[in-house]
Write an enzyme that holds these catalytic residues in place. Structure first.
Site, PDB file in Angstrom:
ATOM      1  N   GLY A 277     -38.688 -15.637  -6.852  1.00 39.37           N
ATOM      2  CA  GLY A 277     -40.023 -15.045  -6.925  1.00 39.37           C
ATOM      3  C   GLY A 277     -40.410 -14.096  -5.827  1.00 39.37           C
ATOM      4  N   CYS A 390     -37.438   9.374 -27.609  1.00 40.48           N
ATOM      5  CA  CYS A 390     -38.435   9.811 -28.569  1.00 40.48           C
ATOM      6  C   CYS A 390     -39.615   8.873 -28.515  1.00 40.48           C
ATOM      7  CB  CYS A 390     -37.829   9.756 -29.958  1.00 40.48           C
ATOM      8  SG  CYS A 390     -37.519  11.372 -30.542  1.00 40.48           S
ATOM      9  N   GLU A 391     -40.351   8.931 -27.445  1.00 39.66           N
ATOM     10  CA  GLU A 391     -41.433   7.985 -27.246  1.00 39.66           C
ATOM     11  C   GLU A 391     -42.313   8.543 -26.135  1.00 39.66           C
ATOM     12  OE1 GLU A 391     -40.705   4.387 -28.354  1.00 39.66           O
ATOM     13  OE2 GLU A 391     -42.427   3.472 -27.361  1.00 39.66           O
TER      14      GLU A 391
HETATM   15  N1  LLP Z   1     -35.481 -18.706 -11.556  1.00 39.89           N
HETATM   16  C1  LLP Z   1     -36.049 -18.706 -12.755  1.00 39.89           C
HETATM   17  C2  LLP Z   1     -36.102 -19.947 -13.515  1.00 39.89           C
HETATM   18  C3  LLP Z   1     -36.581 -17.528 -13.282  1.00 39.89           C
HETATM   19  O1  LLP Z   1     -37.159 -17.548 -14.469  1.00 39.89           O
HETATM   20  C4  LLP Z   1     -36.490 -16.330 -12.533  1.00 39.89           C
HETATM   21  C5  LLP Z   1     -37.003 -15.083 -13.083  1.00 39.89           C
HETATM   22  C6  LLP Z   1     -35.866 -16.380 -11.293  1.00 39.89           C
HETATM   23  C7  LLP Z   1     -35.379 -17.580 -10.818  1.00 39.89           C
HETATM   24  C8  LLP Z   1     -35.694 -15.162 -10.432  1.00 39.89           C
HETATM   25  O2  LLP Z   1     -36.916 -14.626 -10.041  1.00 39.89           O
HETATM   26  P1  LLP Z   1     -36.973 -13.401  -9.020  1.00 39.89           P
HETATM   27  O3  LLP Z   1     -36.486 -13.893  -7.665  1.00 39.89           O
HETATM   28  O4  LLP Z   1     -36.111 -12.332  -9.551  1.00 39.89           O
HETATM   29  O5  LLP Z   1     -38.404 -13.018  -8.978  1.00 39.89           O
HETATM   30  N2  LLP Z   1     -37.978  -8.844 -16.145  1.00 39.89           N
HETATM   31  C9  LLP Z   1     -39.040  -9.070 -15.168  1.00 39.89           C
HETATM   32  C10 LLP Z   1     -38.782 -10.263 -14.303  1.00 39.89           C
HETATM   33  C11 LLP Z   1     -38.561 -11.530 -15.092  1.00 39.89           C
HETATM   34  C12 LLP Z   1     -38.291 -12.688 -14.195  1.00 39.89           C
HETATM   35  C13 LLP Z   1     -37.768 -13.818 -14.997  1.00 39.89           C
HETATM   36  N3  LLP Z   1     -37.448 -14.965 -14.248  1.00 39.89           N
HETATM   37  C14 LLP Z   1     -39.221  -7.813 -14.336  1.00 39.89           C
HETATM   38  O6  LLP Z   1     -38.528  -6.827 -14.579  1.00 39.89           O
HETATM   39  O7  LLP Z   1     -40.069  -7.761 -13.452  1.00 39.89           O
END
Ligand code: LLP
Length: 470
Positions: A277, A390-391
């Protein structure tokens, strides 16, 4: 003669360089806009990992993901070192491979001692293919199929169980075959709110992920009666791109309460996983905490809570994705058409867009760009960087500050390591770009550019349609 330091860094793309933002040793990679090896060379070109970005485009084509090995490794080490420094017990950093899953990235994380978090059979296959030991792989997901569960059991990875259906399915699978106990963690929803985009918040109660905390007793009770399921840990993840530290402190408290409760059911829980996170810098106004301060807060909170409850210290896990790889990569494009609408806006089109970076159209994410072959030029123009799809919404950056650009210039978008390649698509049948890994002047392809043949690889033309078009 061109100098490597511009006269006025604040008015050129030099303002984005690590040397301008702050010495790389004193900042963690997630606080940079460019990879920590970024420099401007004597030709006024951007260099990453000792490679001239414009030369990379000539060699490997455009668009191109350019991943800097040193930035990725530095982030891995900062996490690992901070957890060993601030947590008196055992710890394990796990790379959330959803941020960018491919063999090379998993292999680098693995070689730095990190475990791998996967959320699908495909990501599991990739981690295993990269040589990651199964007992360092954590299989997540809110709707794992029976086939994926079977694959996870065969592989021997740890399954992070998300819900009752999965728990019942696992109980059934393990009862009908005589397995060694399957090791699981339980994912619980902590009910913690944090300030981030609604699509990437996961810890609040109204989330599709994890067991409802009100049903914890029932879950623990059920698991305690399964002879072939061994619950070794508890997991929670509150969201992504978070700059606050308080929600993680709150999470520590909740996790330790659950640890106490697990003890009441005699579950062999010895691991707590706080999820990922930590946010990164996408624009200069983003100010995320460093990896070290994030880790310190979490380690101290968990250790403090355990001490207060007189509990032995559990093994502490975290699973960052974005903050490990986000700023390690830039995407380089070639500038094409410019459409000037007097008094309204200038669109500067590049040869990629929402298919290689769907984050702006999905989350209204902001990015910074530079012209890699004119790094010292004053950024006098305000232009909107548009993709080629195309968007109308296929806009990478609204109102970007750039120097005057010409067709053929190389435009780079920064901080594209996380959730770009992994969320890329073939919209409008654009082949996905190649990715190169750069280090000390060497560049290796880690993902080949897709070809038109690749696009047709899964297509099948029923015989009755062949030659039908007359
Ligand atoms: N652990 C779990 C269970 C998760 O669901 C996630 C991210 C992480 C770890 C890693 O989180 P991070 O350190 O990367 O914040 N596609 C979105 C982000 C989706 C995150 C999904 N889960 C974006 O592009 O911002």
């Amino acid at each position: 003669m061109l100098s490597t330091r511009p006269v006025a860094a604040e008015n050129s793309a030099h303002q984005y360089l690590p040397e301008t933002i702050g010495a790389s040793e004193s900042r963690s990679p997630n606080q940079q806009l460019l990879p920590i090896t970024a420099k401007v060379n004597s030709q006024d070109h951007l260099e990453i990992g000792g490679c001239d970005v414009t030369t990379l485009i000539e060699r490997f084509g455009s668009p191109l993901y350019i991943l800097d090995e040193e930035t990725l490794r530095t982030a891995c080490r900062q996490y690992r070192d901070a957890f060993s420094r601030y947590y008196p017990g055992e710890s394990q950093v796990v790379y959330a491979s959803k941020a960018w899953s491919c063999l090379a990235v998993c292999a680098i994380a693995n070689s730095e001692g990190l475990g791998i978090d996967v959320v699908s059979g495909g990501e599991l296959h990739t981690a295993v293919g990269a040589g990651v030991r199964p007992d360092k792989i954590y299989f997540h997901g809110n709707n794992k199929s029976r086939a994926e569960l079977n694959l996870a059991i065969e592989t021997g990875c740890i399954i992070v169980v998300d819900n009752w259906l999965e728990l019942h399915t696992l109980a059934e699978i393990t009862q009908t075959a005589s397995f060694m106990p399957v090791q699981i963690m339980l994912r619980l929803t902590p009910g913690i709110e944090c300030h981030t985009h609604e699509y990437i918040r996961t810890g609040h109660l109204d989330s599709k992920f994890g067991f409802d905390p009100d049903g914890v007793d029932e879950v623990f009770n059920f698991v305690s009666k399964q002879s072939f399921i061994s619950c070794i840990g508890i997991h929670a993840h509150i969201g992504s791109q978070i700059f606050e530290l308080q929600p993680h402190q709150d999470l520590a408290k909740v996790l330790v309460q659950w640890l106490v409760k697990a003890g009441e059911y005699k579950l062999p829980v010895t691991e707590l996983n706080v999820g990922g996170g930590l946010g990164i810098r996408y624009t200069e106004s983003d100010d995320p905490p460093s990896i070290e301060s994030w880790a310190k807060v979490i380690c101290e909170a968990i250790a403090g809570e355990c001490q207060a409850q007189q509990l032995p210290l559990p093994k502490l896990l975290c699973e960052p994705g974005r903050s490990l790889i986000g700023t390690a990569c830039i995407t380089a494009y070639t500038v094409g058409n410019q459409k000037v609408i007097p008094g309204i806006r200038t669109y500067l089109a590049v040869d990629g867009g929402m298919s290689d970076n769907p984050r702006p159209i999905t989350y209204q994410s902001l990015y910074r760009a530079a012209i890699a072959n004119r790094m010292g030029s004053p950024m006098t123009e305000t232009v909107t960087v548009a993709g080629k799809h195309c968007e109308s919404g296929d806009i990478l950056i609204k109102n970007a500050q750039l120097p005057p650009a010409e067709p053929g210039d190389v435009l780079v978008v920064m901080s594209t390591g996380a959730y770009n390649y992994s969320m890329a698509s073939n919209y409008n049948r654009l082949p996905r770009p190649a990715a190169v890994l750069v280090r000390e002047g060497e560049a290796n392809v880690i993902l080949q550019r897709e070809t038109y043949q690749d696009l047709l690889r899964q297509d099948r033309l029923p015989e009755r349609l062949i030659g039908f078009a007359k």
